[in-house]
Design a protein around this motif. Structure first.
Motif, PDB file in Angstrom:
ATOM      1  N   ALA A 103      15.779  -8.566 -19.123  1.00 27.65           N
ATOM      2  CA  ALA A 103      14.567  -9.625 -18.945  1.00 27.65           C
ATOM      3  C   ALA A 103      14.400 -10.169 -17.644  1.00 27.65           C
ATOM      4  N   TRP A 104      15.835 -10.873 -17.418  1.00 26.95           N
ATOM      5  CA  TRP A 104      15.720 -11.618 -16.121  1.00 26.95           C
ATOM      6  C   TRP A 104      15.409 -10.920 -14.907  1.00 26.95           C
ATOM      7  N   LYS A 105      15.928  -9.579 -14.961  1.00 28.51           N
ATOM      8  CA  LYS A 105      15.528  -8.602 -13.981  1.00 28.51           C
ATOM      9  C   LYS A 105      14.077  -8.027 -13.900  1.00 28.51           C
ATOM     10  N   ARG A 106      13.682  -7.915 -15.165  1.00 23.85           N
ATOM     11  CA  ARG A 106      12.227  -7.425 -15.370  1.00 23.85           C
ATOM     12  C   ARG A 106      11.231  -8.402 -14.820  1.00 23.85           C
ATOM     13  N   GLY A 107      11.667  -9.802 -15.072  1.00 19.42           N
ATOM     14  CA  GLY A 107      10.941 -11.004 -14.553  1.00 19.42           C
ATOM     15  C   GLY A 107      10.888 -11.335 -12.808  1.00 19.42           C
TER      16      GLY A 107
END
Length: 161
Positions: A125-129
């Motif tokens: 999720a960190w990367k997708r954000g």
């Protein structure tokens, strides 16, 4: 739910409270930029070496041996010497069965429990954000970089949101 209220009720000793102690990637990134947070990667060292949140610290918590020796790990010692910072624990996906569950519970037993949060949706999720990483910016599962479609197939019916 108010963290101070949970603490006053002794809730940090209750495993069910974990569901209320999440932080979303955008808030976590705001704290990181302000220098108010440590990111603790609960995945194994080889996974950490492939990719981790910017300036993240490795604290593997996958095996019983790792969990038993957690308190002697240099990362825990660093966290103990920085009492004003929030500690954000993550794994690949941050599910209820992820490694970060056990690491966050142990950390709550040795530092102020209200300081410890789990990253909602984990490193993926960190990367997708669009948040910064050291290493491979692709999504991860089991130490392997994957594209969104591959990860979706691997996770089966779990939601990627």
């Amino acid at each position: 739910m108010c963290v101070q209220f949970l603490e006053a009720q002794g809730a940090f000793g209750d495993a069910e409270v974990d569901d209320h102690l999440w932080i979303d990637p955008s808030e976590a990134e705001r704290l990181r930029k302000a220098g108010l947070a440590f990111f603790v990667d609960s995945r194994d060292t080889p996974d950490f070496n492939v990719s981790h949140a910017k300036d993240g610290l490795s604290l593997p918590g996958h095996t019983m041996e790792q969990l038993q020796n957690l308190l002697q790990h240099p990362t825990v010692i660093q966290l103990l010497t920085s009492p004003a910072s929030i500690v954000i624990v993550y794994s690949d996906n941050g599910s209820k069965l992820s490694r970060c569950v056990h690491v966050s519970r142990i950390l709550r037993s040795v530092i102020q429990p209200e300081r410890v949060r789990r990253l909602k949706g984990g490193l993926n999720a960190w990367k997708r954000g669009g948040c910064p990483v050291d290493g491979d910016a692709r999504l991860m599962f089991g130490g392997r970089p994957m594209d969104h479609a591959q990860l979706g197939n691997m996770m089966g019916s779990m939601s990627l949101q």
